[in-house]
Write a protein that holds these residues in place. Structure first.
Motif, PDB file in Angstrom:
ATOM      1  N   ILE A  53       0.840  -1.204   0.000  1.00  0.00           N
ATOM      2  CA  ILE A  53       0.000   0.000   0.000  1.00  0.00           C
ATOM      3  C   ILE A  53       0.874   1.253   0.000  1.00  0.00           C
ATOM      4  CG2 ILE A  53      -1.576   1.371   1.439  1.00  0.00           C
ATOM      5  CD1 ILE A  53      -3.023  -1.231   2.091  1.00  0.00           C
ATOM      6  N   ASN A  54       1.969   1.221   0.742  1.00  0.00           N
ATOM      7  CA  ASN A  54       2.900   2.365   0.731  1.00  0.00           C
ATOM      8  C   ASN A  54       3.443   2.603  -0.664  1.00  0.00           C
ATOM      9  OD1 ASN A  54       2.555   2.748   3.484  1.00  0.00           O
ATOM     10  ND2 ASN A  54       4.306   1.467   4.019  1.00  0.00           N
ATOM     11  N   ARG A  75       0.482   3.972  -2.906  1.00  0.00           N
ATOM     12  CA  ARG A  75       0.213   5.379  -2.595  1.00  0.00           C
ATOM     13  C   ARG A  75       1.273   6.266  -3.243  1.00  0.00           C
ATOM     14  NH1 ARG A  75       2.090   6.011   2.007  1.00  0.00           N
ATOM     15  NH2 ARG A  75       0.685   4.618   3.129  1.00  0.00           N
ATOM     16  N   ILE A 100      -7.199   9.590  -3.424  1.00  0.00           N
ATOM     17  CA  ILE A 100      -6.688   8.416  -2.720  1.00  0.00           C
ATOM     18  C   ILE A 100      -7.165   8.449  -1.277  1.00  0.00           C
ATOM     19  CG2 ILE A 100      -4.629   7.190  -1.952  1.00  0.00           C
ATOM     20  CD1 ILE A 100      -3.186   8.389  -4.400  1.00  0.00           C
ATOM     21  N   ASP A 143      -6.534   6.344   1.969  1.00  0.00           N
ATOM     22  CA  ASP A 143      -5.632   5.350   2.525  1.00  0.00           C
ATOM     23  C   ASP A 143      -6.186   4.832   3.847  1.00  0.00           C
ATOM     24  OD1 ASP A 143      -3.541   3.868   3.483  1.00  0.00           O
ATOM     25  OD2 ASP A 143      -2.034   5.420   3.216  1.00  0.00           O
ATOM     26  N   HIS A 155      -5.014   2.430   5.466  1.00  0.00           N
ATOM     27  CA  HIS A 155      -3.905   1.887   6.251  1.00  0.00           C
ATOM     28  C   HIS A 155      -3.313   2.923   7.201  1.00  0.00           C
ATOM     29  CE1 HIS A 155      -0.140   0.110   7.391  1.00  0.00           C
ATOM     30  NE2 HIS A 155       0.550   0.951   6.661  1.00  0.00           N
ATOM     31  N   SER A 156      -2.917   4.061   6.683  1.00  0.00           N
ATOM     32  CA  SER A 156      -2.202   5.017   7.529  1.00  0.00           C
ATOM     33  C   SER A 156      -3.045   6.205   7.973  1.00  0.00           C
ATOM     34  CB  SER A 156      -0.944   5.512   6.818  1.00  0.00           C
ATOM     35  OG  SER A 156      -1.286   6.156   5.623  1.00  0.00           O
ATOM     36  N   ASP A 158      -9.441   3.461  -3.014  1.00  0.00           N
ATOM     37  CA  ASP A 158      -9.339   3.088  -1.606  1.00  0.00           C
ATOM     38  C   ASP A 158      -8.225   2.062  -1.458  1.00  0.00           C
ATOM     39  OD1 ASP A 158     -11.508   4.432  -0.081  1.00  0.00           O
ATOM     40  OD2 ASP A 158     -12.781   3.458  -1.572  1.00  0.00           O
ATOM     41  N   LEU A 159      -7.233   2.361  -0.629  1.00  0.00           N
ATOM     42  CA  LEU A 159      -6.135   1.453  -0.337  1.00  0.00           C
ATOM     43  C   LEU A 159      -6.430   0.814   1.019  1.00  0.00           C
ATOM     44  CD1 LEU A 159      -3.184   3.811  -1.369  1.00  0.00           C
ATOM     45  CD2 LEU A 159      -4.313   2.066  -2.767  1.00  0.00           C
ATOM     46  N   ASP A 176      -5.823  -2.146   3.891  1.00  0.00           N
ATOM     47  CA  ASP A 176      -4.911  -3.149   4.448  1.00  0.00           C
ATOM     48  C   ASP A 176      -5.720  -4.239   5.154  1.00  0.00           C
ATOM     49  OD1 ASP A 176      -5.673  -1.398   6.541  1.00  0.00           O
ATOM     50  OD2 ASP A 176      -3.963  -2.072   7.723  1.00  0.00           O
TER      51      ASP A 176
END
Length: 168
Positions: free
Chosen positions: A65-66, A69, A82, A84, A86-87, A134-135, A137
């Protein structure tokens, strides 16, 4: 590339079957993010033949994902939004602590899920909005799937259904 070939085959088949309209993509293990970049570049042309790709959800590991992005921010600018999970999980501000805002009924009343996906209350191909990517995790996968389903359930309940095609 292989992704270009597969997208071409997918859209050709959908066009032959008269399945044009709204499309939400879902990808598990999305590599470095090339497919959302290709779709963003082709959106105006796809709209001319009746396809509106409105969202792209990537389910992957945090390290990938990093990379996704970074790649999407370097190759796309205002044409993509975007989110995210995850973060900087976008649901933190929307959900709050009230779980009563979750679920199908809450979504139909403009609850949390509906606020995360506002386009489901009146999707139109009239304007070209940025493609939402959408990212997601593994830690947020179940929550994302629940909220995505709740927000989009109203589309499937209408008659005639305006539910978009979902490509996995």
């Amino acid at each position: 590339t292989f992704a270009t070939l597969m997208l071409t085959r997918l859209f050709t088949r959908m066009q032959l079957r008269s399945e044009a309209g709204l499309i939400d993509f879902v990808e598990v293990g999305g590599g470095f993010g090339s497919v959302p970049r290709l779709l963003t570049a082709a959106r105006k042309t796809l709209r001319q033949v009746g396809f509106d790709v409105r969202s792209y959800s990537l389910f992957d590991l945090p390290s990938i994902i990093n990379l996704q992005r970074w790649y999407l921010k370097k190759t796309l600018t205002t044409d993509v939004e975007i989110r995210d999970w995850h973060s900087a999980a976008p649901h933190h501000d929307v959900l709050g602590k009230e779980r009563g805002n979750w679920g199908r009924e809450a979504s139909e009343r403009g609850g949390a899920a509906g606020r995360l996906w506002p386009e489901v209350s009146g999707t139109s191909m009239d304007e070209l909005r940025p493609l939402r990517v959408d990212l997601v995790d593994p830690d947020h996968r179940d929550l994302f799937a629940h909220l995505f389903g709740a927000a989009h359930a109203a589309e499937a309940a209408e008659w005639p259904p305006k539910r978009p095609a979902r490509v996995l």
